[in-house]
Design an enzyme around this catalytic site. Structure first.
Site, short mmCIF file in Angstrom:
data_model
loop_
_atom_site.label_atom_id
_atom_site.label_comp_id
_atom_site.label_asym_id
_atom_site.label_seq_id
_atom_site.Cartn_x
_atom_site.Cartn_y
_atom_site.Cartn_z
N HIS A 163 101.68 56.98 37.22
CA HIS A 163 102.37 57.49 39.41
C HIS A 163 100.82 58.62 39.72
O HIS A 163 100.50 58.96 38.72
CB HIS A 163 103.52 58.37 38.59
CG HIS A 163 104.37 59.25 39.40
ND1 HIS A 163 104.79 58.07 40.57
CD2 HIS A 163 103.31 60.23 40.04
CE1 HIS A 163 105.20 59.77 41.41
NE2 HIS A 163 104.22 60.54 41.25
N CYS A 164 100.64 58.20 40.76
CA CYS A 164 99.60 59.39 40.79
C CYS A 164 99.70 59.63 42.29
O CYS A 164 101.19 60.05 42.76
CB CYS A 164 98.18 58.10 41.83
SG CYS A 164 96.78 58.71 42.93
N VAL A 165 99.33 61.18 41.58
CA VAL A 165 100.26 62.14 42.48
C VAL A 165 99.06 62.70 43.80
O VAL A 165 99.80 62.84 45.00
CB VAL A 165 99.73 63.80 41.77
CG1 VAL A 165 98.67 63.84 41.68
CG2 VAL A 165 100.72 64.90 42.94
N VAL A 216 101.56 60.03 46.14
CA VAL A 216 102.47 60.40 45.99
C VAL A 216 103.15 59.83 45.87
O VAL A 216 104.44 58.97 46.57
CB VAL A 216 103.06 60.88 47.67
CG1 VAL A 216 104.43 61.97 47.16
CG2 VAL A 216 101.40 61.54 48.03
N SER A 217 103.22 58.16 44.93
CA SER A 217 103.79 57.45 44.67
C SER A 217 103.46 56.41 43.03
O SER A 217 101.97 56.58 42.67
CB SER A 217 104.05 56.05 45.44
OG SER A 217 104.67 54.89 44.99
#
Length: 308
Positions: free
Chosen positions: A155-157, A160-161
């Site tokens: 999950h990559c901040v 945003v997904s």
């Protein structure tokens, strides 16, 4: 007090749920860095040089064209990651029978795009207790998004997904073009950065000088950090694994999905070379994508990319 690894992992993911509120902030931060960089490179330093004439003007024109090309590819890749669903499990998904999986009509076998299956003794239908549904192979549950993601990498901040089956290629291209763009900007602004600490007089207002200084520092930091991530993900693609699987397979004597570097690369970027460097897939490559095979829909058994 000693805490078990399971408890600590649960606490970490519980904390990560707070990252959902950072989505808009991170997108604005990316756009802010792009804006500062654009102002420093185009408006402050190389844009005015276009009117100087001679070789200097020609060099500035070439630099601005290259800068805009890399910036366009960076933003295209970035928003492709942001707005492309990473791939979710259909609500009524069921595991295909052994006969269907091994049938001659299976695209993975007929198109020489197959994935080696794990040992039959280890084959079993996995079940997600949080989603209360079966999980396809290489699928993982994201505690931040609250759903299962096909071939989840992480999950990559920043986007945003989750990064998964359908947007992993776009994420890699985003890393590539970010590294190329930030490296270019670092090299372009380095003479101005060095002059900033010298005794020579530098043209420009205090505001433009501060913007140039800030743009150089930001792009240098991003270039160095993204280079590390890019190298790591290149090694993952070469082994046909993900960040999550790289940790899991430490206990596995042989990784069953490794088909060799060429086929491993094609499973992420597709077989159509025209699409390798752009954040898009041909329709045929979407149909070949291993992670989307065996996902059966009651109303439409044949795969359709619009279902994702």
């Amino acid at each position: 007090m000693h805490r078990s690894g399971t408890t600590m992992a649960w606490n970490v993911f519980k904390f990560c749920t707070a990252l959902r509120g950072l989505g808009s902030i991170m997108i604005l931060l990316v756009l802010g860095v792009v804006g500062v960089t654009y102002y420093a490179v185009v408006w402050t330093n190389y844009g005015p040089a276009l009117s100087d004439g001679g070789l200097g003007s020609l060099a500035a024109f070439a630099i601005i064209i290259l800068f805009h090309f890399l910036l366009a590819m960076l933003l295209w890749s970035y928003f492709s990651v942001v707005f492309t669903d990473p791939g979710v499990v259909p609500p009524n998904w069921r595991l295909a029978s052994d006969e269907e999986q091994r049938g001659e009509s299976d695209p993975l076998n007929s198109l020489e795009f197959c994935v080696l299956q794990p040992d039959s003794s280890n084959q079993r239908t996995r079940f997600c207790r949080k989603c209360n549904q079966p999980k396809p192979p290489r699928c993982h549950h994201c505690s931040v998004c609250g759903r299962c993601v096909l071939k989840m990498d992480h999950h990559c901040v920043w986007v945003v997904s989750c990064v998964g089956a359908l947007n992993y290629k776009y994420f890699l291209l985003f890393l590539l073009y970010t590294f190329l763009e930030t490296t270019l900007v670092t090299l372009l602004l380095m003479p101005h950065f060095i002059a900033f600490f010298s005794d020579e007089e530098i043209p420009g207002t205090p505001g433009t000088l501060a913007t140039t200084f800030l743009a150089f520092v930001l792009n240098l930091a991003f270039a160095l950090s993204v280079m590390g991530f890019l190298i790591m993900h290149i090694s993952l693609v070469a082994a046909n694994t993900t960040t999550i699987e790289a940790y899991e397979k430490k206990t596995s004597p042989k990784w069953p999905y490794d088909l060799g570097r060429k086929k491993n690369f094609e499973q992420v970027f597709g077989m159509d070379k025209r699409y390798w460097l752009i954040p898009a897939y041909s329709e045929e490559d979407l149909r070949r994508m291993p992670e989307l095979q065996g996902l059966e829909y009651p109303s439409k058994p044949d795969f359709d990319s619009q279902d994702f």
